[in-house]
Structure formats: structure tokens, C-alpha cells
Design a protein around this motif. Structure first.
Motif, PDB file in Angstrom:
ATOM      1  N   PRO A 121       0.839  -1.210   0.000  1.00 15.62           N
ATOM      2  CA  PRO A 121       0.000   0.000   0.000  1.00 15.62           C
ATOM      3  C   PRO A 121       0.873   1.258   0.000  1.00 15.62           C
ATOM      4  CG  PRO A 121       0.032  -1.002   2.179  1.00 15.62           C
ATOM      5  CD  PRO A 121       0.739  -1.957   1.263  1.00 15.62           C
ATOM      6  N   ASP A 122       0.341   2.310  -0.611  1.00 15.05           N
ATOM      7  CA  ASP A 122       1.066   3.585  -0.672  1.00 15.05           C
ATOM      8  C   ASP A 122       0.123   4.707  -0.234  1.00 15.05           C
ATOM      9  OD1 ASP A 122       2.522   5.852  -1.221  1.00 15.05           O
ATOM     10  OD2 ASP A 122       3.111   5.252  -3.244  1.00 15.05           O
ATOM     11  N   PRO A 123       0.352   5.296   0.959  1.00 17.83           N
ATOM     12  CA  PRO A 123      -0.554   6.352   1.460  1.00 17.83           C
ATOM     13  C   PRO A 123      -0.508   7.631   0.641  1.00 17.83           C
ATOM     14  CG  PRO A 123       1.374   6.134   2.871  1.00 17.83           C
ATOM     15  CD  PRO A 123       1.439   5.007   1.897  1.00 17.83           C
ATOM     16  N   GLN A 124       0.475   7.746  -0.278  1.00 17.58           N
ATOM     17  CA  GLN A 124       0.551   8.946  -1.108  1.00 17.58           C
ATOM     18  C   GLN A 124      -0.480   8.911  -2.245  1.00 17.58           C
ATOM     19  OE1 GLN A 124       2.318  11.299  -0.117  1.00 17.58           O
ATOM     20  NE2 GLN A 124       4.177  10.593   0.875  1.00 17.58           N
ATOM     21  N   ALA A 172      -0.804  17.106  -1.328  1.00 16.33           N
ATOM     22  CA  ALA A 172       0.083  15.955  -1.117  1.00 16.33           C
ATOM     23  C   ALA A 172       0.022  15.534   0.345  1.00 16.33           C
ATOM     24  CB  ALA A 172       1.509  16.305  -1.515  1.00 16.33           C
ATOM     25  N   LYS A 173       0.048  14.224   0.559  1.00 16.78           N
ATOM     26  CA  LYS A 173      -0.005  13.689   1.931  1.00 16.78           C
ATOM     27  C   LYS A 173       1.246  14.058   2.712  1.00 16.78           C
ATOM     28  CE  LYS A 173      -1.553  10.901   5.241  1.00 16.78           C
ATOM     29  NZ  LYS A 173      -2.751  11.234   6.034  1.00 16.78           N
ATOM     30  N   GLY A 174       2.407  13.935   2.071  1.00 17.04           N
ATOM     31  CA  GLY A 174       3.662  14.228   2.759  1.00 17.04           C
ATOM     32  C   GLY A 174       4.840  13.908   1.860  1.00 17.04           C
ATOM     33  N   LEU A 175       6.028  13.967   2.436  1.00 15.09           N
ATOM     34  CA  LEU A 175       7.247  13.620   1.723  1.00 15.09           C
ATOM     35  C   LEU A 175       7.649  12.187   2.052  1.00 15.09           C
ATOM     36  CD1 LEU A 175       9.408  16.845   2.274  1.00 15.09           C
ATOM     37  CD2 LEU A 175       7.865  16.322   0.385  1.00 15.09           C
TER      38      LEU A 175
END
Length: 363
Positions: free
Chosen positions: A42-45, A96-99
């Protein structure tokens, strides 16, 4: 078939605590041979859930990270030191969710580890900003910088070579002593910091000739200098008590810290040794590492000849750094001094800067 893969566990065997008696549908054992395919994770981005306000963030990053670095020394040598690094980027996309913070470490490891620090920081900043899609990037290295300090008065043993070269001093009792002083090792808390800002072509085109892209990178050097400060008011009061009433009295003095930050051009390095020596020249009451009785007496005299409020200390260093600024050696500077009072339960603090307050907060 023997296990030839590398493992963190020295023998490739990982301990486990088995709770299967309570949860028999779960396997309580680490599978050291499993390697997942990226597409299955899974990728939260992707289609992120973003709580709160959707706004850009000034800085997102990791700190502190232990890292070996190489630094230039003024004598032409290089030295490996252990540093604590900080890496940050701006998060400019509010959606964007984050870096990807894990990749910041991998990038830092590849570009800074075992490389000369200024070169490594510059490469890290640009690559970090590009890979994270950020307009701004920041890298900071904190480390102890070892050097030497001469004793105030104590000398090294006189040798035949000293005598042959005439490098000795004859005392009033006829004793001859070497001109070479004893020395000891002292280390300075140092911060080396780099900032990167992406400059759009339209903004670059508006810059005056000769200044285009010169401010894309900014580099800062901070040195903490520890010295003794004797209160001028207390000194006068003690002298008055002795003069008027023959009372034994002494002025209060305290260990003091000065954090000086200079902005410099990475193509025109400011040596750490030069910045330390500038302090030694103008605030000569640095704490001592080699001390015999004659050195302790010398230190008392040196303090008496340099009575300092915190305001005095920063003004003296401002004048010294202003000369560097006028010579083009530095672009900006900031000074914070902290006199850790022995009279009061608080510190006396003074702060000054040339153009911008670029010194890290001390408390």
C-alpha cells in the motif's frame, strides 16, 4: 540450501515470542526470506486522506541522524568526524499527503557520507529538492570540531634545539625557558548548514547583472565559543569595598557561551579555525584546558583586563565580524551570547545581527 543473504541478526536467526496460544490465527515468527514486490504494498501517497487544513508546509524532514562526514582543515588536511544531520524540504503541494522521509536518509547517506561536507551538502540539497518536488531544501550538520589550545604561560621543556636556535627566554633569576608553550586539545560545537531555493527563470531574469543565481544556495557556519566573563559593575563594587574598608571582596564571573553564525560563499570557505581565532583575539578569556598555577594567575589577570557585560561581548565581536563583511569574506552574520550568571539564577543574554537573525536559538 544454506542462507547466503545478509541479515541484521549476526547468525541470521531472529528470536521470537510466541503468542499463538492466545491468537492461533496469527503466525508469530519473522519471515527472514520473504521479499515483497513493490506493486503489492500500500502507498498512502495515492488517493491520500488529508485531515485538517490543506496548506503548504514550510519544512518536513528528519533529525537528528548519525552520520560520518569529512571536513576540510585549514592546514590542508581532511578529517573524518561523527555528525548529527538534519534534512528538510518544503511541502509545497497542499494536496500531497507528505514527503517520502525514508528516502531522505538514503539520499543523505549517498551524497554526504564519506564526502567533504560542503560539496556533499550542495549535492544533497539540489537532488533532494528535485526528487521531492520541493522549492526549498535544508541540510544541517552538527559536530564537534577538535583543535588545540596553547597554555597562557606554561612552557614546554627546553631542548638543545631551542638553545641552538635561540628560541628561549631568560628569566630574571637566570633560568632559561622555551618559547614553545604547552598545549592541550579542545573541541568546538559547530553547525554547518546549507539552504537551497529554486529560483524560477522569470525571477532570475529580474536579478541585477552579476547576481543571477548567486542566492540559489546559502551556506552558514556556526561556532560555539566558551569563555569567562567578569561583571564590570561587580568588579568596581569589589574594588570600592577593598579601597574604602579594606574588605576582602571579589567580582562575580561566569562561564559564558557565544554562538556566532556567518553566511559564506561555498566557493570561498570560511575556516572554522579562522572563526575560532577571531574570538580568541577579541574575547581572549576562553576557558582553558592546560592550567598550572602560573596559568591560573594569568587567567585571573586576563579576566581583569577584559571586564564584560553580555552587551560588551556582542559589540566587540560585531566590530570584528564587520571587518570580515567589508572585506567580502562573509555575506552576513549573527551573534548570541549567554552569560550564565553566578550572581543570579538566570542568564544575561544579548543578540545582534548584521542583516538577518541567522543564529540558531540557544534555548
Amino acid at each position: 540450501m544454506p542462507d547466503r543473504c545478509e541479515h541484521q541478526a549476526p547468525k541470521g536467526e531472529y528470536n521470537r515470542v510466541d503468542y499463538s496460544e492466545k491468537m492461533d490465527n496469527i503466525v508469530f515468527q519473522y519471515d527472514q526470506h520473504f521479499y515483497p514486490i513493490d506493486g503489492t504494498l500500500p502507498d498512502p501517497q495515492i488517493d491520500p486522506i488529508i485531515p485538517g487544513a490543506r496548506v503548504p508546509l514550510d519544512k518536513v524532514g528528519i533529525a537528528p541522524v548519525d552520520l560520518p562526514i569529512w571536513v576540510y582543515r585549514r592546514n590542508g588536511g581532511e578529517q573524518e568526524l561523527q555528525a548529527q544531520a538534519s534534512l528538510y524540504c518544503s511541502l509545497d503541494d497542499p494536496n500531497a499527503k507528505g514527503l517520502n522521509l525514508s528516502r531522505l536518509y538514503l539520499l543523505m547517506h549517498d551524497t554526504i557520507k564519506d564526502r567533504l561536507s560542503v560539496d556533499g551538502i550542495k549535492d544533497t540539497l539540489k537532488e533532494m529538492a528535485d526528487k521531492q518536488g520541493a522549492n526549498r531544501a535544508y541540510c544541517k550538520l552538527r559536530f564537534k570540531y577538535p583543535w588545540v589550545q596553547k597554555a597562557l604561560r606554561s612552557r614546554m621543556p627546553l631542548t638543545d634545539v631551542d638553545i641552538q636556535r635561540g628560541e628561549f627566554q631568560t628569566l630574571e633569576n637566570g633560568e632559561r625557558i622555551s618559547l614553545r608553550k604547552l598545549e592541550g586539545h579542545i573541541a568546538y560545537d559547530v553547525v554547518l548548514e546549507g539552504h537551497y531555493m529554486h529560483i524560477p527563470p522569470w525571477m532570475d531574469a529580474m536579478a541585477p547583472e552579476g547576481e543571477k543565481r548567486l542566492r540559489e544556495y546559502r551556506f552558514y557556519l556556526t561556532v560555539e565559543y566558551i569563555y569567562s566573563s567578569t561583571c564590570p559593575c561587580s568588579f568596581e563594587l569589589a574594588h570600592n569595598a577593598t579601597e574604602m574598608r579594606q574588605a576582602a571582596a571579589n567580582a562575580h564571573s561566569q562561564k559564558s557561551r557565544m554562538r556566532t553564525t556567518v553566511e559564506f560563499d561555498p566557493d570561498n570557505i570560511v575556516w572554522i579555525e579562522d572563526l575560532v581565532e577571531l574570538h580568541r583575539q577579541h574575547i581572549p578569556t576562553e576557558v582553558q584546558v592546560v592550567v598550572k598555577r602560573r596559568d591560573e594567575q594569568a587567567f585571573a589577570e586576563l579576566n581583569g583586563a577584559n571586564l564584560l557585560f553580555s552587551e560588551d561581548a556582542v559589540r566587540i565581536m560585531y566590530a570584528a565580524l564587520d571587518e570580515w563583511y567589508d572585506e567580502g569574506k562573509i555575506k552576513d552574520f549573527s551573534i548570541v551570547t549567554d552569560h550564565q550568571e553566578s550572581l543570579h539564577p538566570w542568564s544575561a543574554i544579548a543578540i545582534v545581527h548584521k542583516h538577518h537573525d541567522i543564529t540558531p536559538v540557544t534555548r
